[in-house]
Design an enzyme around this catalytic site. Structure first.
Site, PDB file in Angstrom:
ATOM      1  N   MET A  30      47.381   6.352 -55.482  1.00  0.00           N
ATOM      2  CA  MET A  30      46.564   6.717 -56.371  1.00  0.00           C
ATOM      3  C   MET A  30      47.027   8.363 -56.670  1.00  0.00           C
ATOM      4  O   MET A  30      45.894   9.434 -56.226  1.00  0.00           O
ATOM      5  CB  MET A  30      45.996   6.946 -54.353  1.00  0.00           C
ATOM      6  CG  MET A  30      45.221   5.059 -54.157  1.00  0.00           C
ATOM      7  SD  MET A  30      43.031   5.572 -53.108  1.00  0.00           S
ATOM      8  CE  MET A  30      44.495   6.574 -52.154  1.00  0.00           C
ATOM      9  N   GLY A  31      48.137   8.564 -56.751  1.00  0.00           N
ATOM     10  CA  GLY A  31      48.749  10.131 -57.240  1.00  0.00           C
ATOM     11  C   GLY A  31      48.638  11.262 -56.265  1.00  0.00           C
ATOM     12  O   GLY A  31      49.085  10.797 -55.343  1.00  0.00           O
ATOM     13  N   ASN A  32      48.833  11.679 -57.013  1.00  0.00           N
ATOM     14  CA  ASN A  32      49.035  13.028 -56.082  1.00  0.00           C
ATOM     15  C   ASN A  32      51.007  12.573 -55.285  1.00  0.00           C
ATOM     16  O   ASN A  32      50.808  13.103 -54.513  1.00  0.00           O
ATOM     17  CB  ASN A  32      48.567  13.612 -55.192  1.00  0.00           C
ATOM     18  CG  ASN A  32      48.809  14.537 -54.627  1.00  0.00           C
ATOM     19  OD1 ASN A  32      48.771  14.753 -53.309  1.00  0.00           O
ATOM     20  ND2 ASN A  32      48.777  15.838 -55.207  1.00  0.00           N
ATOM     21  N   HIS A  34      54.631  12.618 -54.191  1.00  0.00           N
ATOM     22  CA  HIS A  34      55.868  13.334 -53.585  1.00  0.00           C
ATOM     23  C   HIS A  34      56.927  12.434 -53.877  1.00  0.00           C
ATOM     24  O   HIS A  34      56.947  11.610 -53.712  1.00  0.00           O
ATOM     25  CB  HIS A  34      55.058  14.327 -53.095  1.00  0.00           C
ATOM     26  CG  HIS A  34      54.286  12.659 -51.628  1.00  0.00           C
ATOM     27  ND1 HIS A  34      55.524  11.508 -50.612  1.00  0.00           N
ATOM     28  CD2 HIS A  34      53.231  12.730 -51.398  1.00  0.00           C
ATOM     29  CE1 HIS A  34      55.061  10.603 -50.345  1.00  0.00           C
ATOM     30  NE2 HIS A  34      53.235  11.018 -50.251  1.00  0.00           N
ATOM     31  N   HIS A  37      56.651   9.003 -52.443  1.00  0.00           N
ATOM     32  CA  HIS A  37      56.573   7.996 -53.794  1.00  0.00           C
ATOM     33  C   HIS A  37      57.856   7.892 -54.697  1.00  0.00           C
ATOM     34  O   HIS A  37      57.965   6.510 -55.332  1.00  0.00           O
ATOM     35  CB  HIS A  37      55.041   8.593 -54.802  1.00  0.00           C
ATOM     36  CG  HIS A  37      54.132   8.167 -54.013  1.00  0.00           C
ATOM     37  ND1 HIS A  37      53.375   9.240 -53.833  1.00  0.00           N
ATOM     38  CD2 HIS A  37      52.795   7.829 -53.735  1.00  0.00           C
ATOM     39  CE1 HIS A  37      52.250   9.653 -52.939  1.00  0.00           C
ATOM     40  NE2 HIS A  37      52.095   8.162 -52.828  1.00  0.00           N
ATOM     41  N   GLN A 155      49.052  -0.999 -43.270  1.00  0.00           N
ATOM     42  CA  GLN A 155      48.718  -2.124 -45.048  1.00  0.00           C
ATOM     43  C   GLN A 155      50.071  -2.672 -45.850  1.00  0.00           C
ATOM     44  O   GLN A 155      49.521  -3.919 -46.381  1.00  0.00           O
ATOM     45  CB  GLN A 155      48.629  -0.161 -46.144  1.00  0.00           C
ATOM     46  CG  GLN A 155      49.015  -0.565 -48.048  1.00  0.00           C
ATOM     47  CD  GLN A 155      48.275   0.931 -48.673  1.00  0.00           C
ATOM     48  OE1 GLN A 155      47.075   1.352 -48.120  1.00  0.00           O
ATOM     49  NE2 GLN A 155      49.242   1.233 -48.782  1.00  0.00           N
ATOM     50  N   SER A 187      52.600  12.219 -46.759  1.00  0.00           N
ATOM     51  CA  SER A 187      51.789  11.937 -47.451  1.00  0.00           C
ATOM     52  C   SER A 187      50.674  12.714 -48.070  1.00  0.00           C
ATOM     53  O   SER A 187      50.930  14.057 -48.251  1.00  0.00           O
ATOM     54  CB  SER A 187      51.203  11.549 -46.321  1.00  0.00           C
ATOM     55  OG  SER A 187      49.198  11.523 -45.895  1.00  0.00           O
ATOM     56  N   ARG A 189      47.925  13.287 -48.021  1.00  0.00           N
ATOM     57  CA  ARG A 189      47.421  14.585 -47.398  1.00  0.00           C
ATOM     58  C   ARG A 189      47.384  15.356 -46.324  1.00  0.00           C
ATOM     59  O   ARG A 189      46.732  16.589 -45.656  1.00  0.00           O
ATOM     60  CB  ARG A 189      46.034  13.522 -45.909  1.00  0.00           C
ATOM     61  CG  ARG A 189      45.683  12.580 -47.122  1.00  0.00           C
ATOM     62  CD  ARG A 189      45.120  11.089 -45.948  1.00  0.00           C
ATOM     63  NE  ARG A 189      44.698  10.316 -46.866  1.00  0.00           N
ATOM     64  CZ  ARG A 189      43.033   9.721 -46.844  1.00  0.00           C
ATOM     65  NH1 ARG A 189      42.846  10.991 -46.590  1.00  0.00           N
ATOM     66  NH2 ARG A 189      42.775   9.059 -47.448  1.00  0.00           N
TER      67      ARG A 189
END
Ligand code: PAF
Length: 283
Positions: A30-32, A34, A37, A155, A187, A189
């Site tokens: 979903m992007g953003n 780090h 990823h 998930q 994350s 978040r």
């Protein structure tokens, strides 16, 4: 690295790579982006010849409209990270491209049992949204292997079960969690945390390790261990959602005698809902 926004362009690029005999690796995000990823991209480029990443903030998996609205959108920086790490193609579709008949008219995929409890209880409908978008993306890309972080353990279990139940013909690869120095799982978040909260957030991983040590030391008092850890998180300023020990493959509640376990936690700290987990192997 090329960025494409339509399914037709995506499929033309993937077909050209496949026709050239390349093995296709897929990293949905979903992007953003780090480092958590980036190691998925690294793993994909180690195992495959052509790496496709997607960035799509999937509205179907958000049950809170404010959470969807404030989710970080950082396309230019994300493209730069992907370029640096050997990604070949970025798929960046719009909501209309993904859900042309509207979200309410979309056929959905629901994966029973593993979607229930844990994050499934506090985020109703979340895993249906994840399974639906990931299933659509799988059909669009038709990869040879798809890569997901083990940080999102439930998930990953939902996606593995969906791939198995729907006989999808490729490998799902789980990649170990990337952590900050204090153990905090990386994350998107974490961007919602202050520096002080980031320091404090390391306690989740410490407590998971303490539970794991007790179990490895012979305890099967799973509930007692988890309740004590939840209490401690609350005294440290968290709002704990759950800490539970589950059987690692089925995600059913653990019982004495199970050898492959996982302890999973979710807690709110400041504006961030943090999740983490730790595998425990008793065999
Ligand atoms: O883990 C994520 O970033 C998302 O849930 C995923 C798998 C890309 C589906 O939107």
């Amino acid at each position: 690295m090329k960025t494409v926004e339509t399914i037709a362009e995506l499929q033309a690029e993937v077909k050209a790579a496949r026709d050239a005999g390349k093995r296709i690796g897929f990293v949905p995000t979903m992007g953003n982006l780090h480092e958590g990823h980036m190691i998925l991209v690294d793993q994909a480029s180690e195992e495959c010849d052509f790496v496709v990443a997607s960035i799509f903030i999937n509205p179907l998996q958000f049950n809170d409209i404010d959470d969807l609205g404030r989710y970080p959108r950082t396309l230019a920086a994300d493209q730069e990270h992907l370029r640096d790490r050997d990604c070949d193609l970025l798929f960046f579709p719009s909501v209309d491209e993904m859900y042309p008949h509207g979200q309410d008219a979309q056929t959905t995929v629901s994966v029973p049992v593993v979607s229930e409890g844990l994050c499934g209880s506090s985020r109703p409908g979340h895993f249906d949204g994840v399974a639906t978008v990931v299933s659509k993306l799988f059909h669009m890309v038709q990869p040879d292997a798809a890569f997901f972080g083990e940080k999102d353990f439930q998930q990953l279990a939902v996606i593995r079960k969906m791939v198995s139940d729907l006989n999808l013909p490729f490998d799902v690869v789980g990649v170990p969690t990337c952590r900050e120095e204090n153990g905090l799982a990386m994350s998107s978040r974490n961007n919602y945390l202050s520096e002080q909260e980031k320091d404090n957030a390391g306690h989740i991983y410490r407590l998971l390790n303490e539970i794991s040590d007790s179990i490895l030391g012979g305890s099967s008092q799973f509930k007692t261990l988890c309740d004590a850890a939840k209490k401690e998180l609350a005294t440290l300023g968290f709002k704990p959602d759950y800490i539970e020990v589950r059987e690692a493959n089925s995600l059913r509640p653990a019982k004495a005698g199970d050898n492959e376990l996982v302890v999973l936690a979710a807690a709110i700290l400041g504006k961030a809902r943090l999740i983490d987990n730790l595998r425990i192997n008793l065999s």
